[in-house]
Design an enzyme around this catalytic site. Structure first.
Site, short mmCIF file in Angstrom:
data_model
loop_
_atom_site.label_atom_id
_atom_site.label_comp_id
_atom_site.label_asym_id
_atom_site.label_seq_id
_atom_site.Cartn_x
_atom_site.Cartn_y
_atom_site.Cartn_z
N HIS A 94 0.84 -1.20 0.00
CA HIS A 94 0.00 0.00 0.00
C HIS A 94 0.87 1.24 0.00
O HIS A 94 1.91 1.30 0.66
CB HIS A 94 -0.93 0.01 1.22
CG HIS A 94 -1.96 1.09 1.12
ND1 HIS A 94 -1.68 2.39 1.45
CD2 HIS A 94 -3.24 1.06 0.68
CE1 HIS A 94 -2.77 3.12 1.23
NE2 HIS A 94 -3.73 2.34 0.77
N GLU A 162 -3.52 1.96 -7.49
CA GLU A 162 -3.84 3.10 -6.64
C GLU A 162 -2.84 4.22 -6.92
O GLU A 162 -1.73 4.22 -6.36
CB GLU A 162 -3.75 2.71 -5.17
CG GLU A 162 -4.75 1.67 -4.74
CD GLU A 162 -5.11 1.79 -3.26
OE1 GLU A 162 -6.26 2.03 -2.95
OE2 GLU A 162 -4.20 1.68 -2.42
N GLY A 168 -6.73 9.52 -0.71
CA GLY A 168 -7.12 10.47 0.33
C GLY A 168 -7.14 11.93 -0.10
O GLY A 168 -7.23 12.83 0.74
N SER A 206 -9.56 7.62 -3.52
CA SER A 206 -10.67 8.60 -3.45
C SER A 206 -11.97 8.14 -4.09
O SER A 206 -12.72 8.95 -4.62
CB SER A 206 -10.23 9.92 -4.06
OG SER A 206 -9.24 10.52 -3.26
P1 PGA Z 1 -9.02 6.55 -0.08
O1 PGA Z 1 -7.96 5.41 0.21
O2 PGA Z 1 -10.24 5.88 -0.64
O3 PGA Z 1 -9.27 7.18 1.26
O4 PGA Z 1 -8.40 7.48 -1.05
C1 PGA Z 1 -7.78 4.32 -0.63
C2 PGA Z 1 -6.71 3.43 -0.09
O5 PGA Z 1 -5.79 3.94 0.55
O6 PGA Z 1 -6.72 2.21 -0.28
#
Ligand code: PGA
Length: 245
Positions: A94, A162, A168, A206
């Site tokens: 991650h 991602e 975030g 997000s």
């Molecule tokens: P988020 O996080 O949806 O808050 O952007 C996704 C993640 O970190 O897996």
């Protein structure tokens, strides 16, 4: 579709009680085909497992130590321990841990999870700086080739794209951009090893009820890794419903 709720460093026992509507949804025949996985912090895995035992919802951890055996590693948790509390999945690589783990560490973690027969959610993605410098292909190639070194997809490895600049931040890639990157990942996976040809690719970063319909227009996106919005059961349900209709 696969939906993974990544609770990050949030959540306490009270939040488990708030999952009733999600449990109800998962039992509904309309949602029979979806896969739901909750990844709470380590502290809640056992309790969540008890709560979800009689449901179709699975649980996973957010990270694991590279060593699958027990050992003197203060503050760490290995894949054996994760498995022992009923988890079936583990998120590895991650973005929020990539400042600590390099691709070689991530490769070791994936191998340790495979040893314990855990399913893996392997996260890849570029930073904004890398994107602006047109380095996305190069970065993803390195993450995929080194992260999956000496690994065949004999177990269930899900790939979560991602973009690190999207996590975030409320920013999501435009669909033509996203489609391009998903295609790059597909190509790189096959180039790495034919056994990854059928690997499922998820999107994370997000995701919310407002943008999800657009994101899932991309047919090769087979699931979503949801952070912030997954802490709110109502929003998470909304995401599921909107991405299925
Ligand atoms: P988020 O996080 O949806 O808050 O952007 C996704 C993640 O970190 O897996």
């Amino acid at each position: 579709m696969i939906y993974i709720a990544n609770w990050k460093m949030y959540g306490n026992p009270r939040d488990i009680e708030r999952l009733k509507p999600v449990i109800k949804l998962s039992a509904h025949k309309k949602f029979k085909k979806i896969k739901l996985i909750y990844c709470p912090p380590f502290t809640l895995l056992d309790q969540l497992n008890q709560k979800l035992k009689k449901t179709r919802i699975l649980i996973g951890a957010q990270n694991c130590h590279a060593n699958s055996d027990y050992g003197p590693f203060t503050g760490s948790v290995n894949s054996k321990m994760i498995k022992s509390v009923g988890a079936k999945y583990v998120i590895i690589g991650h973005s929020e841990n990539r400042s600590i783990d390099n691709n070689i560490d991530i490769n070791k973690k994936i191998k340790s999870a495979i040893k314990e027969k855990l399913n893996i959610v392997f996260c890849v993605g570029e930073t904004m700086k890398e994107k602006k410098k047109n380095l996305t292909y190069r970065v993803l190639k390195k993450q995929i080739f080194q992260g999956l070194k000496n690994i065949k997809n004999n177990t269930n490895i899900l790939i979560a794209y991602e973009p690190r600049w999207s996590i975030g931040t409320g920013k999501v890639p435009k669909n033509d951009d996203l489609l391009k990157t998903i295609n790059i990942i597909k190509k790189l996976l096959i180039l790495k090893n034919q056994s990854f040809k059928k690997s499922k690719i998820l999107y994370g970063g997000s995701v919310n009820p407002q943008n999800v319909e657009e994101i899932v227009k991309i047919k090769d996106i087979k699931g979503l890794l949801v952070g912030g919005a997954s802490l709110n059961p109502k929003k998470f349900i909304d995401i599921i419903k909107k991405s299925i209709n």
